[in-house]
Design a protein around this motif. Structure first.
Motif, PDB file in Angstrom:
ATOM      1  N   GLU A  36      -1.529  -1.947   4.451  1.00  0.00           N
ATOM      2  CA  GLU A  36      -1.535  -2.436   3.163  1.00  0.00           C
ATOM      3  C   GLU A  36      -1.674  -1.521   1.885  1.00  0.00           C
ATOM      4  N   SER A  37      -2.708  -0.665   2.173  1.00  0.00           N
ATOM      5  CA  SER A  37      -2.868   0.603   1.086  1.00  0.00           C
ATOM      6  C   SER A  37      -1.686   1.296   1.086  1.00  0.00           C
ATOM      7  N   THR A  66      -6.074   6.441   2.171  1.00  0.00           N
ATOM      8  CA  THR A  66      -7.064   5.237   2.270  1.00  0.00           C
ATOM      9  C   THR A  66      -7.771   5.501   3.761  1.00  0.00           C
ATOM     10  N   TRP A  69      -3.353   8.600   4.966  1.00  0.00           N
ATOM     11  CA  TRP A  69      -4.196   7.580   5.842  1.00  0.00           C
ATOM     12  C   TRP A  69      -5.129   8.666   6.464  1.00  0.00           C
ATOM     13  N   THR A 119      -8.147  -0.981   8.984  1.00  0.00           N
ATOM     14  CA  THR A 119      -7.671  -2.528   9.107  1.00  0.00           C
ATOM     15  C   THR A 119      -7.107  -2.705   7.648  1.00  0.00           C
ATOM     16  N   LEU A 120      -6.998  -1.766   6.600  1.00  0.00           N
ATOM     17  CA  LEU A 120      -6.202  -2.071   5.362  1.00  0.00           C
ATOM     18  C   LEU A 120      -5.242  -0.736   5.194  1.00  0.00           C
ATOM     19  N   SER A 122     -12.185   3.990   0.177  1.00  0.00           N
ATOM     20  CA  SER A 122     -12.805   3.285   1.580  1.00  0.00           C
ATOM     21  C   SER A 122     -13.617   2.076   0.764  1.00  0.00           C
ATOM     22  N   ARG A 148     -13.073  -1.180   0.365  1.00  0.00           N
ATOM     23  CA  ARG A 148     -12.309  -2.251   0.956  1.00  0.00           C
ATOM     24  C   ARG A 148     -11.773  -3.087   0.175  1.00  0.00           C
ATOM     25  N   ASP A 149     -11.572  -2.747  -1.230  1.00  0.00           N
ATOM     26  CA  ASP A 149     -10.773  -3.507  -2.132  1.00  0.00           C
ATOM     27  C   ASP A 149      -9.290  -2.941  -2.256  1.00  0.00           C
ATOM     28  N   ILE A 150      -8.533  -3.843  -1.947  1.00  0.00           N
ATOM     29  CA  ILE A 150      -7.090  -3.251  -1.730  1.00  0.00           C
ATOM     30  C   ILE A 150      -6.476  -2.726  -3.256  1.00  0.00           C
TER      31      ILE A 150
END
Length: 304
Positions: free
Chosen positions: A196-197, A188, A205, A192-193, A166, A168-170
């Motif tokens: 993408e993750s 992940t 998730w 909101t990511l 978490s 926030r850096d993909i």
């Protein structure tokens, strides 16, 4: 003991009655909705679960209740978020006694631990339980970052198996994969990511809006896993305004209000939290109502 670190695992909300007792009837309704949608695990007592407001006995009731409801269909994880190492060890051992299959662990609460203190804290708990552990790495909200070098030391404990990523850096998903391969599983933790993750290699998730929208959440995971990326993206784009309700200081109130609209929860929160009101409530309701108005028809994601 080990579990499969994959799929969608809801960080479930804790349900309360109008008189501020545990609402186990509504809690059971929500858990059953999660299981019906096909989630892959249940996480208890996280931020969304209002962990800091729960009494020790309430945490144990929730754990035992969930273990009985789930009946071994998916693993039950208990969050460890304590102020002292001693208390964290005790929480982990109680969770194990109550039937939990794994732990999610935050760094020490209140005191901002240094790198060595953080590592020793996690290792002390790992060495005093047989349960597999997922480290919750959320420096944005909890002000302590678990670096890759720290994970290098932590992975000497065999039962530290996963990270709730978490930051926030993909690109951190790739850094973890490059450094540790499959030794450190990645779940992940930022709604909101999430897609993408997953596309960058995250294994699963730990989700928030799943509490109100379990089928849509699991559908996104299963579609991307099956390579049906466009379909996953289409649902994800519809979902994003709702997912943004999770990256907000009022995430608990936001998601509980959404649960009311999908008929699997109530707005009751535990003080000092209060239900949303005024303009803030109107804005959240606008997002929820608009999303429900154009809710997508899901494919048969359970049989991909």
């Amino acid at each position: 003991m080990s579990i499969q670190w994959e799929g969608v695992m809801p960080a479930v909300t804790t349900k309360f009655t109008d008189t501020d007792e545990l609402d186990l009837k509504m809690f059971e309704k929500n858990i059953n909705a999660q299981l019906e949608a096909g989630v892959h695990g249940i996480v208890l007592g996280g931020t969304l679960g209002e962990a800091s407001t729960l009494l020790d006995e309430e945490k144990r009731i929730l754990t035992k209740t969930t273990v009985n409801l789930v009946n071994s269909r998916v693993p039950v994880l208990v969050n460890v978020a304590e102020q002292s190492t001693k208390a964290a060890i005790a929480t982990a051992q109680k969770a194990e006694d109550d039937g939990a299959q794994a732990l999610m662990m935050l760094p020490p609460m209140r005191y901002k631990s240094g790198d060595k203190e953080t590592v020793e804290y996690f290792k002390a708990v790992a060495n005093n339980t047989s349960l597999p552990i997922m480290i919750y790495n959320n420096p944005v909200d909890y002000k302590v970052e678990v670096s890759l070098d720290m994970f290098e030391e932590l992975l000497k404990c065999d039962n530290i198996e996963a990270v709730k990523e978490s930051t926030r850096d993909i690109s951190n998903v790739t850094r973890i994969k490059n450094r540790f391969g499959d030794r450190l599983k990645i779940m992940t933790g930022v709604d909101t990511l999430a897609l993408e993750s997953l596309l960058m290699g995250a294994d699963g998730w730990i989700a928030g809006l799943v509490c109100a929208f379990p089928a849509e959440t699991v559908a996104i995971y299963e579609l991307q896993k099956a390579g049906r990326i466009k379909e996953a993206i289409d649902i994800y784009r519809w979902f994003l305004p709702l997912l943004e309700l999770d990256i907000n200081p009022k995430l608990v109130q936001n998601i509980k209000l959404a649960e009311v609209y999908t008929k699997i929860g109530t707005e009751n929160v535990r003080a000092p939290r209060l239900p949303l009101h005024g303009e803030e409530r109107k804005q959240v309701l606008k997002i929820i109502e608009k999303s429900l108005g154009n809710r997508p028809k899901l494919p048969d994601y359970k049989n991909l």
